[in-house]
Design a protein around this motif. Structure first.
Motif, PDB file in Angstrom:
ATOM      1  N   ALA A  20       0.819  -1.218   0.000  1.00 47.61           N
ATOM      2  CA  ALA A  20       0.000   0.000   0.000  1.00 47.61           C
ATOM      3  C   ALA A  20       0.849   1.263   0.000  1.00 47.61           C
ATOM      4  N   ALA A  21       2.074   1.163   0.477  1.00 49.84           N
ATOM      5  CA  ALA A  21       2.963   2.329   0.531  1.00 49.84           C
ATOM      6  C   ALA A  21       3.524   2.604  -0.863  1.00 49.84           C
ATOM      7  N   TYR A  22       3.195   3.763  -1.422  1.00 54.54           N
ATOM      8  CA  TYR A  22       3.785   4.120  -2.715  1.00 54.54           C
ATOM      9  C   TYR A  22       5.268   4.417  -2.542  1.00 54.54           C
ATOM     10  N   SER A  23       5.611   5.026  -1.398  1.00 54.66           N
ATOM     11  CA  SER A  23       7.004   5.347  -1.114  1.00 54.66           C
ATOM     12  C   SER A  23       7.191   5.412   0.402  1.00 54.66           C
ATOM     13  N   TRP A  24       8.414   5.715   0.811  1.00 50.26           N
ATOM     14  CA  TRP A  24       8.748   5.907   2.221  1.00 50.26           C
ATOM     15  C   TRP A  24       9.501   7.226   2.345  1.00 50.26           C
ATOM     16  N   ILE A  25       9.287   7.911   3.460  1.00 50.42           N
ATOM     17  CA  ILE A  25       9.908   9.214   3.643  1.00 50.42           C
ATOM     18  C   ILE A  25      10.398   9.360   5.078  1.00 50.42           C
ATOM     19  N   GLU A  26      11.568   9.952   5.234  1.00 56.60           N
ATOM     20  CA  GLU A  26      12.093  10.213   6.578  1.00 56.60           C
ATOM     21  C   GLU A  26      11.267  11.308   7.265  1.00 56.60           C
TER      22      GLU A  26
END
Length: 261
Positions: free
Chosen positions: A177-183
């Motif tokens: 479900a996560a399109y991307s990851w971000i800090e």
């Protein structure tokens, strides 16, 4: 003389801290803090797994205006005006990656994942991915030793890719479900600048460096071949992350009108 001010905002483990500085004098004007409301002192824990430490991303957006308003009120009582703030600097605990959708909204904001710990911020001191960190270190030592040469010889369970890799193993629904990851340290500037396209977010090189094995010598993040040896899904994710990281002398963007108000 016009007063030139700078606002520093630090997202810590238990609270957000705000500092206002007079740039003409180099002096501290006011500082305040606001606690995160969720979990135990802002940390989401699991009694069955002492290695787990997460945060609800919504807490940042609740604590932030509270701390900033209190700081600016103190400054206003001293004769300082927020109109004179030239810039805002953000920092946050790291590596604290957040799974997000294309609009930079954390998955934890979606009703489906609201109470899922794997959809929250994976706080810096979350150590659930120790096995994955060892896998990354072992693979890099044979395949890409230059990656480890830049981060002390071993990859850590506290860092970006080990946490994402662990999520893939334990909760594929969240991973897919996560399109991307971000800090965390990139998420807050994106929010304050009103950025709603993950590909328009400027990623900071401090978090990208050893925590995500980013280096311009090998054109940014670890290559798809390396990540694919961990899992094909990790290689597929790479194109949805970022190719360039920026230093702190570059702006993340301009303050969004709603947040300015």
């Amino acid at each position: 003389m016009d007063r030139r001010l700078s606002l520093g905002i630090d997202f810590g483990t238990n609270s957000v801290r705000v500092l206002l500085v007079d740039l003409n004098q180099g002096t501290e004007i006011a500082s305040t803090a606001a606690d995160y409301p969720s979990g135990e002192k802002g940390i989401l824990l699991d009694r069955k797994n002492p290695h787990l430490a997460r945060q609800y991303p919504g807490d940042y957006l609740v604590a932030l205006p509270k701390a900033v308003k209190n700081c600016l009120q103190i400054a206003s009582d001293m004769g300082y005006s927020p109109e004179n703030i030239d810039g805002i600097g953000i920092d946050g605990t790291g590596s604290s990656p957040i799974p997000v959708d294309k609009t930079v909204a954390p998955l934890a904001f979606h009703e489906t994942f609201r109470n899922n710990p794997n959809a929250q911020t994976w706080l810096w001191k979350d150590h659930t991915s120790a096995r994955e960190a060892r896998e990354i270190s072992e693979l890099a030592s044979h395949m890409r030793p230059e990656y480890l040469a830049k981060c002390g010889g071993a990859y850590s369970s506290e860092w970006f890719f080990s946490k994402i890799f662990h999520c893939l193993k334990v909760d594929k629904d969240v991973f897919d479900a996560a399109y991307s990851w971000i800090e965390l340290s990139d998420y807050i500037p994106a929010v304050l600048c009103g950025i709603r396209n993950i590909h328009q977010v400027k990623r900071n090189v401090c978090a990208a460096g050893h925590k995500a094995m980013y280096n311009q010598q090998w054109r940014g993040l670890p290559d798809e071949d390396f990540l694919g040896r961990l899992a094909p899904e990790m290689a597929d994710l790479r194109m949805r992350l970022y190719s360039t990281a920026h230093t702190s002398d570059q702006t993340a963007g301009m303050l969004d009108g709603e947040w300015s108000d």
